[in-house]
Design a protein around this motif. Structure first.
Motif, PDB file in Angstrom:
ATOM      1  N   LYS A   1      -4.919   2.811   3.417  1.00 22.04           N
ATOM      2  CA  LYS A   1      -4.441   2.809   4.798  1.00 22.04           C
ATOM      3  C   LYS A   1      -3.092   2.079   4.859  1.00 22.04           C
ATOM      4  O   LYS A   1      -2.919   1.014   4.262  1.00 22.04           O
TER       5      LYS A   1
ATOM      6  N   SER B   1       0.834  -1.211   0.000  1.00 20.56           N
ATOM      7  CA  SER B   1       0.000   0.000   0.000  1.00 20.56           C
ATOM      8  C   SER B   1       0.862   1.253   0.000  1.00 20.56           C
ATOM      9  O   SER B   1       0.500   2.260  -0.607  1.00 20.56           O
TER      10      SER B   1
ATOM     11  N   THR C   1      -4.503  -3.772   4.991  1.00 23.27           N
ATOM     12  CA  THR C   1      -5.431  -3.710   3.857  1.00 23.27           C
ATOM     13  C   THR C   1      -6.352  -4.912   3.939  1.00 23.27           C
ATOM     14  O   THR C   1      -5.878  -6.052   3.916  1.00 23.27           O
TER      15      THR C   1
HETATM   16 MG   LIG Z   1      -1.764  -2.799   2.508  1.00 20.10          MG
END
Ligand SMILES: [Mg+2]
Ligand SMILES: Nc1nc2c(ncn2[C@@H]2O[C@H](COP(=O)(O)OP(=O)(O)OP(=O)(O)O)[C@@H](O)[C@H]2O)c(=O)[nH]1
Length: 342
Positions: free
Chosen positions: A185, A173, A193
Motif C-alpha cells: 500500500k 513502499s 505501511t
Molecule cells: Mg510504506
C-alpha cells in the motif's frame, strides 16, 4: 492483511500404540503360539520452512497442535499403523525456542529445511516378540511410549538481502513496488505501511535478491514512538541497508539532520545495524526545486563521510537502473542467489 511474527504454541507428538497379546487360534492347532503384533509409533512433530509463507499468521488460531497416535498392534502378527507426523510449515527466518526453558532449538533459513522437534512415542512390542524357549506363551506385551509435549516460541526474522529504511512517507513502499512485483500500500500520509513487506528484485531474470520494506521510523522509535523499533529485527539479517531521504521533507530540521536522527535511533535499538553496508537514496527528485540549498549540503556531507548515495525518483523511475546496478555490484556474486524460475 494480517501479519504475525511472534507466537507461542503447544505441540505434542503422538503416543505409541500398545503391543497386542494374542495367540494363534486355528483349526487342528490346539495351542497356537503368540501372534500379537507391535503397536505403531506415534507421529512426530516436524517444523519445515516454506518460502510460500511470510508470516506466522496461520498459528494465530492454532495454538494446540498434536500429531496422531500410533495404532495398537493386532492379532495375526499385524502391526499397528504409525501415526502421521505433524508438519508445521513456517516462513524462512523462523527461530524456534522452548518457551519454558528459553533453550534455542532451531533457526530455519532455507526453503524445505526441516527440524525434528519431538519424536513420536515408540510403539509397544506385541507378545510374539517375548516368546522364548522357556516361555512359549507370553501373556504380556509392551504399552506404547507416550508422546512428548513442549511449548514453543516461534519468532520470525526475515531473511532478506536488502532492508529499506527511512522516515514515514519517504517513498520506501513506492521504491519496493518499482523494483519488484510486490504491491504494498502506498499513500501520501505517514505510517501507510504498518507491517513489513517483502519483494524480489531480479537481475536479467537469472539471479535475485530479497528486499524488505519496513514501517517508517521516527525520532524516539527506540523508546516506542510511532510503530517503534519492533520491526527493525526484520532487517537485522540483511547484507545491505538502503536509507531513503525525502528531499521535500519539512520538519523544521534539514534532511541531513533527519538522516542522523534515524541512524541514532537504529544505533540505540541495535548497534549492529549501523555497521551494515549502506546506500543513501535522496528521493522525490522530481519535486526538487533548485532553490532548495539543502541538496548540495547533503551531498557534500555524505561524501565527506564516504557514504554512497544516489538521487532518484521512485515515482518516475529516475536513477533506478543505476540503483539496481549499484546494489548488484555491492553484493558479492556468491551472495546473489540463483533464482531459477520454475
Ligand atoms: Mg510504506
Ligand atoms: N513526487 C514523488 N512522490 C513520491 C516519490 N516517492 C514516493 N512518493 C509519494 O510519497 C508518498 C509516500 O510514499 P510511500 O511509498 O507510501 O512512503 P513510505 O516510505 O512507504 O511510507 P510509510 O509506509 O508511511 O513509512 C506517496 O504519495 C508516494 O506516491 C517520488 O519519487 N516522487
Amino acid at each position: 492483511m494480517s501479519f504475525l511474527d511472534e507466537v507461542v504454541i503447544s505441540v505434542r507428538s503422538g503416543d505409541g500404540g500398545r503391543g497386542c497379546v494374542s495367540f494363534r487360534r486355528e483349526k487342528y492347532i490346539p495351542k497356537g503360539g503368540p501372534n500379537g503384533g507391535d503397536g505403531g509409533d506415534g507421529g512426530s512433530i516436524i517444523i519445515r520452512a516454506a518460502k510460500k509463507h511470510y508470516t506466522l499468521t496461520r498459528y494465530s488460531s492454532r495454538k494446540n497442535l498434536k500429531a496422531r497416535n500410533g495404532e495398537p498392534g493386532k492379532g495375526k502378527n499385524r502391526s499397528g499403523k504409525h501415526g502421521d507426523d505433524l508438519i508445521l510449515e513456517v516462513p524462512l527466518g523462523t527461530i524456534i525456542k522452548d518457551e519454558d526453558t528459553d533453550e534455542f532449538l532451531a533457526d530455519l533459513t532455507h526453503d524445505k529445511q526441516e527440524f525434528l522437534l519431538l519424536p513420536g512415542g515408540k510403539g509397544g512390542k506385541g507378545n510374539q516378540r517375548f516368546s522364548t524357549s522357556k516361555n512359549r506363551a507370553p501373556r504380556y506385551a509392551q504399552p506404547g511410549l507416550p508422546g512428548q509435549e513442549k511449548r514453543l516460541r516461534l519468532s520470525l526474522k526475515f531473511i532478506a538481502d536488502i532492508g529499506l529504511i527511512g522516515f514515514p512517507n519517504s517513498g520506501k513502499s513506492t521504491l519496493l513496488s518499482r523494483l519488484s512485483m510486490a504491491r504494498p500500500k502506498i499513500a501520501n500520509y505517514p505510517f501507510t505501511t504498518i507491517f513489513p513487506n517483502l519483494g524480489v528484485i531480479t537481475f536479467d531474470n537469472e539471479s535475485c535478491l530479497i528486499i524488505a520494506d519496513i514501517p517508517g521510523l521516527i525520532e524516539g522509535a527506540s523508546m516506542g514512538r510511532g510503530l517503534g523499533h519492533r520491526f527493525l529485527k526484520h532487517i537485522e539479517r540483511t547484507k545491505l541497508l538502503v536509507h531513503l531521504l525525502d528531499i521535500t521533507y519539512q520538519t523544521g530540521q534539514d534532511t541531513l539532520e533527519d538522516f542522523h536522527i534515524l541512524r541514532q535511533e537504529m544505533m540505540s535499538c541495535n548497534p549492529g545495524l549501523i555497521d551494515k553496508p549502506l546506500i543513501v537514496l535522496i528521493n522525490k527528485m522530481d519535486l526538487y526545486d533548485t532553490r532548495h540549498r539543502d541538496l548540495n549540503k547533503l551531498k557534500k556531507a555524505l561524501e565527506k563521510r564516504g557514504i554512497e548515495y544516489l538521487c532518484i525518483s521512485a515515482l518516475t523511475g529516475e536513477g533506478l537502473e543505476e540503483l539496481k546496478q549499484m546494489i548488484f555490484e555491492k553484493q558479492h556474486m556468491s551472495d546473489v542467489k540463483a533464482c531459477f524460475k520454475n
